[in-house]
Design a protein around this motif. Structure first.
Motif, mmCIF file in Angstrom:
data_model
loop_
_atom_site.group_PDB
_atom_site.id
_atom_site.type_symbol
_atom_site.label_atom_id
_atom_site.label_comp_id
_atom_site.label_asym_id
_atom_site.label_seq_id
_atom_site.Cartn_x
_atom_site.Cartn_y
_atom_site.Cartn_z
ATOM 1 N N ILE A 3 0.853 -1.188 0.000
ATOM 2 C CA ILE A 3 0.000 0.000 0.000
ATOM 3 C C ILE A 3 0.891 1.240 0.000
ATOM 4 N N GLY A 4 0.671 2.099 -0.989
ATOM 5 C CA GLY A 4 1.461 3.324 -1.121
ATOM 6 C C GLY A 4 2.328 3.289 -2.363
ATOM 7 N N ALA A 5 2.429 4.422 -3.027
ATOM 8 C CA ALA A 5 3.256 4.514 -4.240
ATOM 9 C C ALA A 5 4.116 5.768 -4.182
ATOM 10 N N ARG A 16 -3.974 5.448 -2.842
ATOM 11 C CA ARG A 16 -5.123 6.372 -2.835
ATOM 12 C C ARG A 16 -5.274 7.018 -4.210
ATOM 13 N N THR A 17 -4.158 7.536 -4.737
ATOM 14 C CA THR A 17 -4.183 8.105 -6.084
ATOM 15 C C THR A 17 -3.809 6.984 -7.049
ATOM 16 N N LEU A 18 -4.822 6.411 -7.691
ATOM 17 C CA LEU A 18 -4.598 5.231 -8.531
ATOM 18 C C LEU A 18 -3.549 5.497 -9.616
ATOM 19 N N THR A 40 3.302 1.342 3.192
ATOM 20 C CA THR A 40 4.380 2.323 2.998
ATOM 21 C C THR A 40 3.815 3.743 2.939
ATOM 22 N N THR A 41 2.545 3.911 3.323
ATOM 23 C CA THR A 41 1.991 5.269 3.380
ATOM 24 C C THR A 41 2.281 5.862 4.757
ATOM 25 N N SER A 42 1.980 7.138 4.893
ATOM 26 C CA SER A 42 2.163 7.783 6.197
ATOM 27 C C SER A 42 0.945 7.585 7.097
ATOM 28 N N VAL A 43 -0.057 6.859 6.615
ATOM 29 C CA VAL A 43 -1.277 6.633 7.408
ATOM 30 C C VAL A 43 -0.958 5.718 8.586
ATOM 31 N N GLY A 44 -1.252 6.213 9.785
ATOM 32 C CA GLY A 44 -0.941 5.454 10.999
ATOM 33 C C GLY A 44 0.039 6.205 11.879
ATOM 34 N N MET A 45 0.631 7.257 11.324
ATOM 35 C CA MET A 45 1.574 8.048 12.128
ATOM 36 C C MET A 45 0.827 8.820 13.212
ATOM 37 N N ARG A 46 -0.389 9.261 12.859
ATOM 38 C CA ARG A 46 -1.229 9.957 13.860
ATOM 39 C C ARG A 46 -2.345 9.034 14.309
ATOM 40 N N ASP A 73 4.443 -2.712 8.669
ATOM 41 C CA ASP A 73 4.229 -1.272 8.562
ATOM 42 C C ASP A 73 5.604 -0.622 8.648
ATOM 43 N N ILE A 74 5.951 0.211 7.659
ATOM 44 C CA ILE A 74 7.309 0.773 7.718
ATOM 45 C C ILE A 74 7.406 1.949 8.690
ATOM 46 N N ILE A 75 6.279 2.322 9.279
ATOM 47 C CA ILE A 75 6.301 3.343 10.339
ATOM 48 C C ILE A 75 6.895 2.700 11.607
ATOM 49 N N TYR A 76 7.722 3.465 12.339
ATOM 50 C CA TYR A 76 8.228 2.951 13.626
ATOM 51 C C TYR A 76 7.850 3.856 14.789
ATOM 52 N N MET A 104 13.683 -1.745 9.186
ATOM 53 C CA MET A 104 14.037 -1.073 7.926
ATOM 54 C C MET A 104 14.986 0.085 8.199
ATOM 55 N N LEU A 105 14.685 0.859 9.240
ATOM 56 C CA LEU A 105 15.549 1.988 9.605
ATOM 57 C C LEU A 105 16.967 1.491 9.915
ATOM 58 N N VAL A 106 17.041 0.435 10.698
ATOM 59 C CA VAL A 106 18.350 -0.091 11.101
ATOM 60 C C VAL A 106 19.103 -0.665 9.886
HETATM 61 N N1 NAP Z 1 11.207 2.691 8.488
HETATM 62 C C1 NAP Z 1 11.894 3.469 7.706
HETATM 63 O O1 NAP Z 1 13.127 3.399 7.663
HETATM 64 C C2 NAP Z 1 11.189 4.446 6.792
HETATM 65 C C3 NAP Z 1 11.880 4.972 5.684
HETATM 66 C C4 NAP Z 1 11.212 5.872 4.856
HETATM 67 C C5 NAP Z 1 9.897 6.232 5.123
HETATM 68 N N2 NAP Z 1 9.265 5.702 6.211
HETATM 69 C C6 NAP Z 1 7.864 6.069 6.481
HETATM 70 O O2 NAP Z 1 7.104 5.832 5.299
HETATM 71 C C7 NAP Z 1 6.023 6.722 5.207
HETATM 72 C C8 NAP Z 1 5.916 7.288 3.801
HETATM 73 O O3 NAP Z 1 7.061 8.036 3.466
HETATM 74 P P1 NAP Z 1 7.370 8.472 1.947
HETATM 75 O O4 NAP Z 1 8.648 9.226 2.002
HETATM 76 O O5 NAP Z 1 7.231 7.316 1.020
HETATM 77 O O6 NAP Z 1 6.172 9.508 1.662
HETATM 78 P P2 NAP Z 1 5.599 10.038 0.279
HETATM 79 O O7 NAP Z 1 6.577 9.860 -0.827
HETATM 80 O O8 NAP Z 1 5.057 11.394 0.555
HETATM 81 O O9 NAP Z 1 4.339 9.057 -0.019
HETATM 82 C C9 NAP Z 1 3.227 9.058 0.807
HETATM 83 C C10 NAP Z 1 2.298 7.901 0.460
HETATM 84 O O10 NAP Z 1 1.260 7.884 1.442
HETATM 85 C C11 NAP Z 1 -0.011 7.977 0.797
HETATM 86 N N3 NAP Z 1 -0.933 8.709 1.652
HETATM 87 C C12 NAP Z 1 -0.692 9.845 2.341
HETATM 88 N N4 NAP Z 1 -1.782 10.221 3.045
HETATM 89 C C13 NAP Z 1 -2.741 9.279 2.787
HETATM 90 C C14 NAP Z 1 -4.090 9.107 3.203
HETATM 91 N N5 NAP Z 1 -4.680 9.964 4.054
HETATM 92 N N6 NAP Z 1 -4.761 8.021 2.758
HETATM 93 C C15 NAP Z 1 -4.172 7.137 1.914
HETATM 94 N N7 NAP Z 1 -2.909 7.259 1.473
HETATM 95 C C16 NAP Z 1 -2.199 8.320 1.897
HETATM 96 C C17 NAP Z 1 0.276 8.690 -0.507
HETATM 97 O O11 NAP Z 1 -0.774 8.446 -1.410
HETATM 98 P P3 NAP Z 1 -1.066 9.464 -2.639
HETATM 99 O O12 NAP Z 1 -0.147 9.052 -3.735
HETATM 100 O O13 NAP Z 1 -2.488 9.239 -2.976
HETATM 101 O O14 NAP Z 1 -0.804 10.861 -2.136
HETATM 102 C C18 NAP Z 1 1.614 8.035 -0.894
HETATM 103 O O15 NAP Z 1 1.407 6.756 -1.441
HETATM 104 C C19 NAP Z 1 6.254 7.762 6.309
HETATM 105 O O16 NAP Z 1 5.395 7.429 7.370
HETATM 106 C C20 NAP Z 1 7.680 7.552 6.735
HETATM 107 O O17 NAP Z 1 7.884 7.837 8.097
HETATM 108 C C21 NAP Z 1 9.884 4.806 7.037
#
Ligand code: NAP
Length: 279
Positions: free
Chosen positions: A131-133, A157-159, A196-202, A222-225, A249-251
């Motif tokens: 999930i997430g692009a 979300r954005t197909l 891989t979306t930011s959904v779940g951070m809040r 979930d790649i959120i930590y 993933m972070l580590v």
């Molecule tokens: N563990 C790690 O090491 C690590 C590394 C990198 C990132 N992360 C985490 O990964 C997450 C995403 O980061 P990113 O850099 O890939 O961000 P990004 O490039 O901005 O992409 C955000 C993604 O989230 C989707 N999204 C955002 N709000 C949404 C909503 N309300 N409903 C459905 N989909 C939604 C977007 O969909 P749309 O295309 O429709 O906008 C897009 O697919 C963040 O939470 C970040 O903390 C973790």
């Protein structure tokens, strides 16, 4: 105790903001654990000043940096060369400076797959519902296919973004794009679900789909930590599924960066422990 001398090598991270980054803690601990005379510091780099900051790496013989949001794509034109993964992604998270020649790498996706392997999850031949692009979705999808995943279904979300990504990836393996509304339809065919979306951070974020229908047989990542256990992971665990958060993933992206810079085997346990203590 940290002992900085005239011989100490300097590494760091470029980000804007960068205050939240856990990488200085993790990488400095890794250098210390291996007795490497080096430090790793945060650099807050306004995107407008990125060219100057990159010149500074050469001018001051800074040995390597990580790159985080919003600079991963923007830094590419300033580097001398980039590896195949970073070229495909158009994004760099690690730079190595060898006598003024700057090479860019992207360790995010492989770090993600390493973190699954560490948890005993083999992606080879598996069907992954991703999930997430966005930036990390792209990195994770590419690494999954390169490391042998059988099929990757990208829901976004954005197909259009999912479709564009699946088009780009199709020469690397079996990929399909679907809309977020169709997630529940494909759930039963998935071995892994990856957010891989930011959904779940809040805490107030509405769910991406109805988490109650997650089958116990699936591995949910979930790649959120932060939070450590998102709502998706909480419900998946209640349903009996194996869960993995984004800490690994972070580590492991950091461990791969450490290996690129030093050529040495990173002390993954130390790196993980300092982050866990912080979270
Ligand atoms: N563990 C790690 O090491 C690590 C590394 C990198 C990132 N992360 C985490 O990964 C997450 C995403 O980061 P990113 O850099 O890939 O961000 P990004 O490039 O901005 O992409 C955000 C993604 O989230 C989707 N999204 C955002 N709000 C949404 C909503 N309300 N409903 C459905 N989909 C939604 C977007 O969909 P749309 O295309 O429709 O906008 C897009 O697919 C963040 O939470 C970040 O903390 C973790």
């Amino acid at each position: 105790m940290l002992r900085i001398t005239g011989k100490t090598d300097v590494y760091g991270i470029f980000g804007f903001p960068v205050k939240h980054s856990l990488s200085p803690l993790m990488q400095t601990a890794a250098f210390e654990a291996l007795g490497i005379d080096a430090v790793y510091v945060p650099f807050e780099v306004n995107p407008d000043n990125l060219g100057g900051a990159v010149s500074g790496l050469r001018a001051m013989n800074i040995k390597g940096i990580n790159v985080t949001v919003p600079l991963k794509e923007k830094i590419v034109p300033f580097l001398d060369r980039i590896d195949e993964v970073a070229a495909f992604l158009g994004a760099v998270n690690t730079v190595k400076n060898e006598n003024g020649v700057l090479s860019g790498y992207n360790t995010d996706g492989d770090g993600f797959v390493d973190s699954l392997e560490e948890e005993g999850v083999d992606v080879r031949g598996k069907t992954v519902l991703l999930i997430g692009a966005g930036g990390s979705g792209k990195a994770v999808a590419f690494a999954l296919l390169n490391r042998g995943a059988g099929r990757v279904i990208i829901a976004n979300r954005t197909l259009d973004r999912a479709v564009a990504l699946s088009e780009k990836l199709k020469s690397y393996g079996d990929v399909e794009a679907i809309s977020l509304e169709d997630v529940e339809r494909v759930l039963s065919s998935a071995d892994l679900i990856v957010n891989t979306t930011s959904v779940g951070m809040r805490e107030t974020d509405p769910p991406l789909f109805d988490y109650e229908v997650i089958p116990p047989s699936v591995v949910v990542v979930d790649i959120i930590y932060k939070p450590f256990k998102t709502e998706l992971l909480k419900v998946a665990e209640e349903k009996g599924a194996k869960i993995i958060n984004g800490l690994g993933m972070l580590v492991h992206q950091g461990a791969r960066a450490f290996r690129i810079w030093t050529g040495k085997e990173p002390p993954v346990d130390v790196m993980k422990r300092v982050i866990l203590e912080q979270l």
